[in-house]
Enzyme design. Structure first.
Site, PDB file in Angstrom:
ATOM      1  N   GLU A  79       0.833  -1.217   0.000  1.00  0.00           N
ATOM      2  CA  GLU A  79       0.000   0.000   0.000  1.00  0.00           C
ATOM      3  C   GLU A  79       0.862   1.260   0.000  1.00  0.00           C
ATOM      4  O   GLU A  79       0.532   2.261  -0.646  1.00  0.00           O
ATOM      5  CB  GLU A  79      -0.957  -0.017   1.199  1.00  0.00           C
ATOM      6  CG  GLU A  79      -2.112  -0.989   1.059  1.00  0.00           C
ATOM      7  CD  GLU A  79      -1.718  -2.448   1.271  1.00  0.00           C
ATOM      8  OE1 GLU A  79      -0.596  -2.708   1.766  1.00  0.00           O
ATOM      9  OE2 GLU A  79      -2.520  -3.326   0.931  1.00  0.00           O
ATOM     10  N   HIS A 149     -11.994  -6.134   8.227  1.00  0.00           N
ATOM     11  CA  HIS A 149     -12.759  -5.907   7.002  1.00  0.00           C
ATOM     12  C   HIS A 149     -14.038  -5.110   7.243  1.00  0.00           C
ATOM     13  O   HIS A 149     -14.980  -5.193   6.471  1.00  0.00           O
ATOM     14  CB  HIS A 149     -13.103  -7.231   6.307  1.00  0.00           C
ATOM     15  CG  HIS A 149     -11.899  -7.945   5.780  1.00  0.00           C
ATOM     16  ND1 HIS A 149     -11.146  -8.792   6.556  1.00  0.00           N
ATOM     17  CD2 HIS A 149     -11.299  -7.911   4.570  1.00  0.00           C
ATOM     18  CE1 HIS A 149     -10.140  -9.261   5.846  1.00  0.00           C
ATOM     19  NE2 HIS A 149     -10.198  -8.751   4.638  1.00  0.00           N
TER      20      HIS A 149
END
Ligand SMILES: *[C@@H]1O[C@H](CO)[C@@H](O)[C@H](O)[C@H]1NC(C)=O
Length: 345
Positions: A79, A149
């Site tokens: 990322e 999540h």
């Protein structure tokens, strides 16, 4: 209409009745915005983990085949690298659209976002900027996403001048706001409520259009309580507003903030001056959440108009629990109780 376990999505009327529209869910409206951008801006590139295959949530389906592997491509699982690369692409003069696969995993890129992207213009005295960078990420809870999540990390980025942070509530808003982020001359983070990717379906214009950033939308006018949220919680609050009217005779004004940073203080305060009561809900821990920021600003601006303490209906100060996630989320019952308390204060 689609009922989920904690909210119901009601489609709204087409934005523009005269232009061609297509039935799209939220991920398809994102694809449509990206497709419009790749078609009109030859410098635009899209990159991230698995985007070349269409992405885990299918937001980039078909775009590599249509525009080629030089414009829609996969990156390594890094990322920090994705955002660092995006900053470079934007500084070099291209339109960079980065995808972080889940908002929960944006933190390795935190340094690149807050220390590089957000400060680039400021530290060069406006000689350079990476305003052509947009970072998209699926966001918010799904009911069983658990620790990694389901998170809503907008408050971390709301503390960072130089960024814009935007969250849509529906397919029409998603397309218009994403196109505004891409066009905006500041680095933008665009969080997409992933529970709505398939659940939310509307008639969305096929042509490009924009919806202004930093402008909240009053979805429903009311006189007794102002309800403020963004993303999925808007659908919770719309139902709460109906419940409050039906069961208590209480009239609620519902406001979709849409842009978290910089947020539309004027629209929210104008509403609270009228109603005297404010409830904010968000799907993240209550401490240091963005509701706290709204609450303190409204307290400063509207103190003499307040009829009851401002109410925050949020998650708890724990990570997202797994099987207990439905109890963690602000639902209509918690919001309804908070309204009752404010009315009887
Ligand atoms: C950003 O994109 C616009 C439009 O494509 C372009 O005119 C501008 O030069 C770009 N900005 C930078 C800093 O490269």
């Amino acid at each position: 209409m689609l009922y989920h376990f904690f909210f119901a999505f009601f489609p709204i009327l087409p934005l523009l009745k005269t232009c061609p529209t297509q039935k799209m869910n939220l991920f398809q409206s994102i694809t449509s915005a990206l497709d419009n951008t790749l078609a009109s801006d030859p410098t635009a590139v899209i990159f991230g983990e698995d985007v070349a295959f269409g992405g885990v949530f299918r937001c980039t389906v078909g775009l590599r085949d249509k525009y080629g592997k030089d414009r829609v491509f996969n990156t390594p699982l890094c990322e920090q690298g994705i955002v660092g690369f995006g900053i470079g692409v934007a500084v070099a003069g291209a339109t960079a659209i980065a995808e972080i696969q889940f908002a929960d995993y944006i933190f390795p890129a935190f340094d690149q976002i807050v220390n590089e992207a957000a400060k680039y213009r400021y530290r060069s005295g406006n000689m350079f900027d990476c305003g052509n960078l947009t970072i998209r990420a699926p966001w918010g809870c799904v009911g069983h996403g658990s620790l990694y999540h389901s998170q809503s990390p907008e408050a971390f980025f709301a503390h960072c001048p130089g960024l814009k942070v935007v969250i849509p509530r529906s397919p029409i808003q998603a397309k218009g706001l994403l196109l505004s982020c891409i066009a905006d001359k500041n680095p933008c983070i665009f969080f997409e409520p992933k529970i709505l990717y398939r659940a939310a379906v509307e008639q969305v214009p096929e042509d490009p259009y924009t919806i202004p950033l930093s402008q909240a939308e009053v979805l429903q006018e009311g006189s007794d309580v102002t309800l403020v949220a963004w993303g999925t919680q808007i659908h919770v609050l719309k139902e709460v507003a109906s419940m409050a009217q039906e069961k208590l005779g209480v009239s609620c004004e519902v406001i979709d903030l849409q842009t978290i940073l910089p947020w539309d203080i004027e629209t929210v305060c104008k509403s609270v001056v009228k109603t005297g009561r404010l409830l904010i809900s968000h799907e993240a821990p209550v401490t240091g959440g963005f509701a706290s920021e709204i609450s303190s600003t409204v307290q400063e601006e509207c103190f003499l108009n307040l009829e009851a303490p401002i109410s925050r209906v949020c998650g708890y100060d724990t990570p997202f629990p797994h099987i207990f996630e439905p109890f963690y989320i602000p639902d209509k019952w918690k919001c309804f109780e908070a309204i009752k308390k404010m009315i009887n204060y």
